[in-house]
Write an enzyme that holds these catalytic residues in place. Structure first.
Site, short mmCIF file in Angstrom:
data_model
loop_
_atom_site.label_atom_id
_atom_site.label_comp_id
_atom_site.label_asym_id
_atom_site.label_seq_id
_atom_site.Cartn_x
_atom_site.Cartn_y
_atom_site.Cartn_z
N GLN A 15 -11.24 0.77 1.43
CA GLN A 15 -11.86 -0.07 0.41
C GLN A 15 -10.81 -0.90 -0.33
OE1 GLN A 15 -11.95 3.23 0.51
NE2 GLN A 15 -11.57 4.18 -1.49
N TYR A 38 0.86 -1.18 0.00
CA TYR A 38 0.00 0.00 0.00
C TYR A 38 0.90 1.23 0.00
CZ TYR A 38 -3.82 3.20 0.94
OH TYR A 38 -4.74 4.21 0.84
N SER A 48 4.36 9.19 12.33
CA SER A 48 5.81 9.03 12.35
C SER A 48 6.42 9.75 13.56
CB SER A 48 6.41 9.57 11.06
OG SER A 48 7.75 9.15 10.93
N GLU A 106 10.08 5.10 16.74
CA GLU A 106 10.25 4.61 15.36
C GLU A 106 11.69 4.86 14.90
OE1 GLU A 106 8.23 5.37 10.95
OE2 GLU A 106 8.02 6.86 12.55
N HIS A 107 12.15 6.09 15.03
CA HIS A 107 13.52 6.47 14.68
C HIS A 107 14.23 6.96 15.94
CE1 HIS A 107 11.01 7.40 11.08
NE2 HIS A 107 11.96 6.74 10.45
#
Length: 388
Positions: free
Chosen positions: A187, A125, A233, A323-324
């Site tokens: 969807q 995606y 993020s 995350e980082h």
């Protein structure tokens, strides 16, 4: 940036950072209705939601192969060179992650082992609403291809005129995507999980998306496998007095400009550095184009914390499980053994987080919202299964 004050002995919590991995109930409810509708009505439901949310619905969701083949010639040559270099470095990194089948024989003649096989099909995606993300195409697709997945499809929302960006398609061509579909949102996730006429269902779905995509992925899990439910993020920087405030501020801003929900956190042993970084953030923001987004992100999800020493900074970083994680200290490698929870770690002043997001080689699909305590980055292993 806000200063979060910790009384002696009190641990840093996600509440201090205004972070939560929970999706709002209203988003979960809306996504569930979309997923159920697509599951029952298939292609017709997907078209209804595309017209409603994207304002465009192509006659055929499948992008013709000739458009994908032509895309590299339609983009800026310098961009194409950079994209090719990124592809090669990402592939070289993931090649080292290959896992092989193995067998062993006991003294009595019993043969035991593990057979490693890729999933039969995977979907990536790629967001496409507010901006284009060619780097995500590479990061999602290349580990699947290195793993040997025979069918890799890409889904991404069309632009208002129903077309897809040539830059996104060029990345798909370079990465080796087998099929591209101009469809996005909850969807698209439902179509990939259950099939919708125009697209056969897949075994694995990876890649970031908005909150509705994340909610749909959570609901689809079990029908297909997913990489993770990704949140906004985030970056956490550990810095001592040796750090250059200009660089630290720039790295914090590179995350804050992503969107209003992005999180940028500074842990430092120096009150003076915290003050200088704050001044640099104000100075640098003044000439950046996304200043309103930066201001909202830093106001709601940014903070600076002065720690008594680097050991405490490492302990707090492990609680946040960012995350980082950047370590900008005089001897960054010496702190690495103390780090247990992070999606990706960047050592030293010359390892800015955007280098990892685009070019260095490690994957930028990383666990967020504290889930680095138990999730790992996207890798070749994400597309493999074992039989014992």
């Amino acid at each position: 940036m806000r200063e979060v004050l910790l009384t002696d002995g009190r641990a840093l919590t996600q509440a201090d950072l205004n972070r939560s991995g929970a999706l709002p109930v209203e988003i979960m409810t809306s996504a569930e209705a979309i997923v159920d509708d697509v599951r029952q009505r298939g292609d017709a439901a997907v078209r209804d939601y595309c017209n409603k949310f994207d304002g465009a619905c192509p006659a055929s969701f499948r992008v013709p192969q000739e458009l994908i083949d032509e895309a590299p010639s339609m983009v800026d040559p310098e961009f194409l060179r950079a994209l090719t270099r990124a592809r090669d470095q990402i592939r070289a990194f993931h090649e080292k992650e290959r896992e092989e089948s193995w067998f062993t024989t006991r003294p009595d003649g019993t043969i035991l082992g593990v057979k490693v096989t890729p999933v039969a099909s995977a979907a990536v995606y790629v967001p496409g609403g507010r901006a284009q993300y060619p780097s995500t195409v590479l990061m999602d697709t290349i580990p699947a291809k290195v793993a040997g997945v025979p069918r890799v499809v890409m889904v991404t929302p069309p632009q208002k005129d129903g077309s897809l960006s040539a830059y996104t398609l060029a990345a798909a061509k370079l990465a080796g995507v087998d099929e591209v579909y101009a469809v996005g949102g909850a969807q698209a996730v439902a179509a990939l999980a259950y099939g919708a006429g125009f697209i056969p269902k897949v075994d694995k779905l990876v890649g970031p998306g908005n909150a509705y995509v994340a909610a749909a992925k959570r609901m689809a899990y079990g029908t297909l496998d997913i990489d993770m439910v990704a949140g906004p993020s985030e970056v956490l920087v550990i810095a001592d007095e040796s750090a250059d405030p200009k660089y630290v501020a720039a790295d914090l801003l590179s995350q804050a400009e992503h969107d209003r929900l992005a999180s940028s956190v500074l842990l430092t042993t120096s009150q003076g550095l915290a003050t200088r970084v704050d001044a640099e953030i104000i100075r640098q923001t003044s000439y950046l184009g996304r200043s309103e987004i930066i201001a909202a992100s830093l106001r709601d999800f940014g903070c600076a914390i002065v720690c008594r020493d680097l050991k405490q900074a490492a302990e707090l970083a492990n609680e946040v499980a960012p995350e980082h994680l950047e370590i900008v200290t005089e001897d960054p490698r010496s702190l690495l053994p103390d780090i247990q929870n992070a999606g990706a770690v960047f050592l030293g002043a010359w390892s800015p987080e955007p280098l990892g997001d685009y070019l260095a080689g490690p994957d930028h699909v990383l666990p967020t919202s504290g889930t680095a305590r138990f999730f790992s980055p996207l890798s070749v292993d994400s597309f493999l299964k074992t039989m014992s």
